[in-house]
Design a protein around this motif. Structure first.
Motif, mmCIF file in Angstrom:
data_model
loop_
_atom_site.group_PDB
_atom_site.id
_atom_site.type_symbol
_atom_site.label_atom_id
_atom_site.label_comp_id
_atom_site.label_asym_id
_atom_site.label_seq_id
_atom_site.Cartn_x
_atom_site.Cartn_y
_atom_site.Cartn_z
ATOM 1 N N GLY A 186 4.760 5.054 -51.383
ATOM 2 C CA GLY A 186 5.224 3.940 -51.671
ATOM 3 C C GLY A 186 4.142 3.140 -50.882
ATOM 4 O O GLY A 186 3.656 2.076 -51.073
ATOM 5 N N TYR B 68 4.456 5.503 -56.773
ATOM 6 C CA TYR B 68 5.325 4.101 -55.530
ATOM 7 C C TYR B 68 3.987 3.609 -55.032
ATOM 8 O O TYR B 68 4.869 2.572 -54.657
ATOM 9 C CB TYR B 68 5.948 5.111 -54.912
ATOM 10 C CG TYR B 68 6.690 6.173 -55.917
ATOM 11 C CD1 TYR B 68 8.194 5.803 -56.319
ATOM 12 C CD2 TYR B 68 6.829 7.470 -55.441
ATOM 13 C CE1 TYR B 68 9.080 6.689 -57.042
ATOM 14 C CE2 TYR B 68 8.077 8.093 -56.216
ATOM 15 C CZ TYR B 68 9.111 7.702 -56.932
ATOM 16 O OH TYR B 68 9.987 8.526 -57.258
ATOM 17 N N ASN C 146 3.917 1.479 -60.245
ATOM 18 C CA ASN C 146 4.451 0.710 -59.368
ATOM 19 C C ASN C 146 3.772 -0.797 -59.817
ATOM 20 O O ASN C 146 4.511 -1.764 -60.656
ATOM 21 C CB ASN C 146 5.014 1.127 -57.810
ATOM 22 C CG ASN C 146 5.399 -0.177 -57.263
ATOM 23 O OD1 ASN C 146 6.484 -0.971 -57.880
ATOM 24 N ND2 ASN C 146 4.693 -0.452 -56.008
#
Length: 364
Positions: free
Chosen positions: A21, A54, A82
């Motif tokens: 992420g 992510y 994402n």
């Protein structure tokens, strides 16, 4: 941050790719970002891939880089992105036959091409949903040759005039449930580059929050492009005279379902091939006179927006009390106008009281 000199390329079945992420993948000028390359596999396709991005995939040179994500002949795979932004062609582009995939994204925006482009090959029996598409040069989603797919998500702020939020190009049997807001061009537009569109359904939770002005529409069924189009569950929050356009020639069976929350003033250029399953209705106060045997009386005109003579709309009249043997009929007397007719053939005079009457116009 990661600066790619060559794309991340997958050529094998059953691969799982996870991007953290906190990672930003910078796509180099003239390169693609992530490539799922089915033809490079000996089977000619890729299957059972799991991608979890992510982080962010974005371009470094906005004017020249290619797609952020490129899929070619990918099947039975589960893909999540994402954020995809600022790439020179398409955010996600598909080639070859991609089918039975689930693709989820949080946000795709700022592309010179499409946010998502199926035009390179098409997609069959797949789901695209839970995503937000924003600000692309060519539009939100190009659903070219999409067959039996589910489109869910948000398409907003496509600010270029004439750019469609969702282009159904030769698309058949798809279910559309999209929130449209802030789009300059048509929210939904049909095309027939390869073959005509057929049996596409606008379903829940579709909401049109765009108030359109010439030359664009919330839904624009271009002449000769669609053989069947069904509005089942959808809501137009900002009603204008440019909600739905049905181009003349080659279009048939445009059906507006009873569940569609659309007022009739929002529909323009409707041909006789349009079927409204939702009836129109109105109430009016009427105090008929004392009718002798053999006498009749016609009410004043009742405004029912959308009622028409040319396509044979049927009128039902509900009285507020027992008519005591008097017959009552209703008919469309002029565009947007309905009248009720009483006829006394009972053998004696009858004086009906004043009351609130109801007319229902059926257009199916």
């Amino acid at each position: 941050d990661y600066f790619l000199t060559d794309p991340i390329t997958i050529t094998r079945h059953k691969v799982m790719l996870e991007i953290d992420g906190g990672a930003t993948i910078h796509v180099a000028s003239g390169k693609q970002g992530l490539v799922l390359d089915g033809p490079s596999n000996s089977d000619g396709f890729l299957m059972h891939l799991v991608v979890r991005c992510y982080g962010i995939i974005q371009g470094t040179d906005f004017s020249t880089e290619l797609d952020a994500v490129f899929l070619d002949s990918v099947i039975h795979s589960d893909l999540f992105f994402n954020e995809v932004k600022w790439v020179g062609r398409d955010g996600i582009r598909m080639n070859g036959s991609c089918f039975s995939n689930k693709i989820i994204w949080n946000r795709i925006h700022g592309n010179l091409g499409w946010n998502i482009n199926l035009g390179g090959g098409g997609m069959i029996n797949s789901t695209l949903f839970d995503g937000e598409c924003q600000a692309a040069g060519l539009g939100g989603i190009n659903a070219a040759k999409a067959l039996y797919c589910r489109f869910r998500g948000i398409i907003e702020n496509q600010t270029t005039d004439g750019v469609p939020a969702l282009l159904l190009d030769s698309a058949r049997g798809n279910s559309i449930g999209i929130w449209f807001e802030g789009n300059a061009g048509d929210d939904i537009k049909t095309a027939a580059t390869y073959w005509s569109c057929y049996d596409n359904v606008v379903d829940a939770p579709t909401v049109f929050n765009d108030q359109k002005s010439s030359p664009d529409y919330n839904i624009n069924i271009v002449a000769g492009t669609s053989e069947s189009f069904y509005l089942r569950h959808c809501t137009a929050n900002f009603q204008t005279s440019r909600f739905l356009n049905i181009g003349a020639g080659g279009n048939a069976n445009t059906i507006i379902g009873e569940e569609a929350n659309i007022i009739d003033a929002a529909v323009t250029d409707v041909t006789t091939t349009t079927r409204w399953l939702k009836p129109l209705s109105a109430t009016f106060t009427w105090d008929p006179g004392n009718l002798a045997d053999g006498a009749g009386e016609t009410s004043a005109g009742v405004t029912v927006t959308g009622a028409a003579i040319a396509v044979g709309h049927r009128v039902e009249v509900s009285a507020p009390y027992d008519l005591q043997g008097i017959t009552c009929t209703g008919y469309v007397s002029a565009t947007n106008t309905v009248k009720a007719r009483l006829q006394n053939e009972t053998g004696g005079a009858i004086n009906l009281a004043s009351g609130t009457w109801r007319v229902v116009v059926r257009r199916d």
